[in-house]
Design an enzyme around this catalytic site. Structure first.
Site, PDB file in Angstrom:
ATOM      1  N   HIS A  18       7.866  -3.746   1.293  1.00  0.00           N
ATOM      2  CA  HIS A  18       6.619  -3.006   1.102  1.00  0.00           C
ATOM      3  C   HIS A  18       6.480  -1.970   2.208  1.00  0.00           C
ATOM      4  O   HIS A  18       6.687  -2.275   3.379  1.00  0.00           O
ATOM      5  CB  HIS A  18       5.430  -3.966   1.128  1.00  0.00           C
ATOM      6  CG  HIS A  18       4.122  -3.298   0.888  1.00  0.00           C
ATOM      7  ND1 HIS A  18       3.766  -2.747  -0.327  1.00  0.00           N
ATOM      8  CD2 HIS A  18       3.075  -3.075   1.715  1.00  0.00           C
ATOM      9  CE1 HIS A  18       2.555  -2.230  -0.241  1.00  0.00           C
ATOM     10  NE2 HIS A  18       2.111  -2.407   0.988  1.00  0.00           N
TER      11      HIS A  18
ATOM     12  N   ARG B  64       2.121  -0.924  25.669  1.00  0.00           N
ATOM     13  CA  ARG B  64       1.463   0.365  25.434  1.00  0.00           C
ATOM     14  C   ARG B  64       2.025   1.438  26.364  1.00  0.00           C
ATOM     15  O   ARG B  64       2.033   2.613  26.043  1.00  0.00           O
ATOM     16  CB  ARG B  64      -0.048   0.227  25.655  1.00  0.00           C
ATOM     17  CG  ARG B  64      -0.714  -0.748  24.693  1.00  0.00           C
ATOM     18  CD  ARG B  64      -2.191  -0.902  25.010  1.00  0.00           C
ATOM     19  NE  ARG B  64      -2.773  -2.011  24.276  1.00  0.00           N
ATOM     20  CZ  ARG B  64      -4.022  -2.449  24.446  1.00  0.00           C
ATOM     21  NH1 ARG B  64      -4.809  -1.841  25.327  1.00  0.00           N
ATOM     22  NH2 ARG B  64      -4.475  -3.467  23.759  1.00  0.00           N
TER      23      ARG B  64
ATOM     24  N   GLU C 282       0.358   6.403  -4.041  1.00  0.00           N
ATOM     25  CA  GLU C 282      -1.007   5.977  -4.309  1.00  0.00           C
ATOM     26  C   GLU C 282      -1.851   6.215  -3.064  1.00  0.00           C
ATOM     27  O   GLU C 282      -1.567   5.678  -1.991  1.00  0.00           O
ATOM     28  CB  GLU C 282      -1.060   4.488  -4.677  1.00  0.00           C
ATOM     29  CG  GLU C 282      -2.485   4.008  -4.944  1.00  0.00           C
ATOM     30  CD  GLU C 282      -2.606   2.500  -4.996  1.00  0.00           C
ATOM     31  OE1 GLU C 282      -3.740   2.012  -5.184  1.00  0.00           O
ATOM     32  OE2 GLU C 282      -1.587   1.804  -4.825  1.00  0.00           O
TER      33      GLU C 282
ATOM     34  N   LYS D 181      -0.698   3.584   5.564  1.00  0.00           N
ATOM     35  CA  LYS D 181       0.713   4.007   5.510  1.00  0.00           C
ATOM     36  C   LYS D 181       0.911   5.210   4.583  1.00  0.00           C
ATOM     37  O   LYS D 181       1.608   6.162   4.939  1.00  0.00           O
ATOM     38  CB  LYS D 181       1.582   2.838   5.041  1.00  0.00           C
ATOM     39  CG  LYS D 181       1.530   1.611   5.924  1.00  0.00           C
ATOM     40  CD  LYS D 181       2.443   0.523   5.439  1.00  0.00           C
ATOM     41  CE  LYS D 181       2.042  -0.019   4.081  1.00  0.00           C
ATOM     42  NZ  LYS D 181       0.728  -0.716   4.118  1.00  0.00           N
ATOM     43  N   SER D 182       0.316   5.159   3.406  1.00  0.00           N
ATOM     44  CA  SER D 182       0.507   6.251   2.455  1.00  0.00           C
ATOM     45  C   SER D 182      -0.122   7.540   2.952  1.00  0.00           C
ATOM     46  O   SER D 182       0.420   8.627   2.746  1.00  0.00           O
ATOM     47  CB  SER D 182      -0.077   5.870   1.086  1.00  0.00           C
ATOM     48  OG  SER D 182       0.625   4.782   0.515  1.00  0.00           O
TER      49      SER D 182
ATOM     50  N   ASP E 196       4.984   2.468  -1.481  1.00  0.00           N
ATOM     51  CA  ASP E 196       4.512   1.155  -1.878  1.00  0.00           C
ATOM     52  C   ASP E 196       5.634   0.121  -1.916  1.00  0.00           C
ATOM     53  O   ASP E 196       5.583  -0.886  -1.224  1.00  0.00           O
ATOM     54  CB  ASP E 196       3.795   1.198  -3.229  1.00  0.00           C
ATOM     55  CG  ASP E 196       3.118  -0.137  -3.534  1.00  0.00           C
ATOM     56  OD1 ASP E 196       2.379  -0.622  -2.668  1.00  0.00           O
ATOM     57  OD2 ASP E 196       3.356  -0.689  -4.624  1.00  0.00           O
TER      58      ASP E 196
END
Length: 314
Positions: free
Chosen positions: A145, A250, A209, A166-167, A184
């Site tokens: 995914h 970090r 999407e 993410k998209s 996806d």
């Protein structure tokens, strides 16, 4: 990881029959037998009586040499040798160079329901061409995914929990000139030792999407230059919540790897926080990976320099 795929002789004829100029002669009842290895065998030693290493799950290729050798033996020896081979219930047998196999081979194929095929190609050409197809078809495969992008020529998988963005990051990267491979769900195949190639499942290809916008066709929106079909996986970028990273990570970053199909892939965690330009950070992570592939490790060089200064201070 999925097990190694297999293909029936019926499926092989349908997929590659025309490409390798192969057609069925006898043994139609055995077309649902399968092969589970991309490499083929030539039963040269088997015709001489050594059948121990002959695999009934590999395609057997009989060429001019094998037929000429059989012709040197007596009819009874030929029958014994051929029957011993076909009694193994082979997945399939191909005779190359458009040579019509002798009756003894055709009879053995019919008796054992072994698919017997003929190809116009020479043995070497036939085996090379068909092995390319089988290696791709049978490659170990898994699904991951995430969003898979071509960034600066590297295949980069962007992962993270559902809804983390993410998209949206992928869409911004496309706007910055990079190319979408899959959104996806990404299909990964191990094409050779140490090489994992990712592509989009057919049903999802070229689509993304985006919450609030729905399903977008990236090819229609941005043109053919914004998409590509496949790329070798070089880097995994994981989007994580800011509080999940330790303070030292970090500052110095975290050198880690993830396993996909038993191949170690470099992994970079990027913490999510309001105001950060995540697409730029993904670009920088990719550029940094390019430097590492060239032997330039910025973090290690900084730590070594700092350690040297500390030792001098002492």
């Amino acid at each position: 990881m999925q097990p190694l795929r297999r293909i029936t002789i019926r499926e092989l004829l349908a997929a590659q029959g025309k490409a390798v100029k192969m057609r069925l002669l006898d043994g139609e009842a055995g077309l649902d037998r399968y092969i589970d290895h991309p490499r083929m065998q030539k039963p040269s030693l088997a015709f001489a009586g050594f059948i121990q290493n002959l695999s009934d799950y590999r395609l057997q290729v009989i060429g001019q040499t094998e037929l000429q050798y059989l012709a040197t033996r007596s009819p009874e020896d030929q029958r014994q040798a051929v029957n011993a081979v076909f009694d193994l219930r082979l997945a399939g047998v191909v005779v190359t160079r458009n040579q019509m196999p002798p009756d003894i081979i055709r009879e053995a194929a019919r008796r054992t329901d072994t698919p017997l095929m003929i190809s116009e190609l020479p043995s070497s050409t036939f085996m090379t061409n068909l092995m390319l197809f089988l290696s791709h078809y049978m490659a170990p495969m898994t699904y991951q995914h995430g969003v898979y992008m071509d960034i600066f020529g590297l295949g980069v998988l962007i992962t993270g929990s559902s809804g983390i963005g993410k998209s949206e990051i992928g869409l911004e990267l496309i706007s910055r000139g990079h190319r979408l491979i899959a959104d996806d769900m990404v299909q990964f195949s191990r094409m050779s030792p140490g090489v994992v190639v990712g592509r989009s499942p057919d049903a999802l290809r070229y689509h993304m999407e985006i919450r609030g916008l729905g399903i977008l066709n990236i090819r229609d929106l941005y043109g053919a230059a914004a998409i590509t079909d496949a790329k070798r996986l070089s880097l995994v970028v994981e989007m994580v919540a800011w509080e999940q990273l330790a303070p030292e990570d970090r500052v110095l970053g975290e050198e880690s790897e993830t396993d996909i199909l038993d191949v170690h892939i470099p992994r970079v965690p990027i913490p999510i926080r309001s105001g950060r330009s995540l697409a730029v950070l993904v670009e920088v992570a990719t550029r940094n990976q390019l430097l590492k592939q060239r032997g330039i490790h910025s973090g290690e060089a900084f730590v070594q320099s700092l350690q040297h200064r500390i030792e001098q201070g002492r």
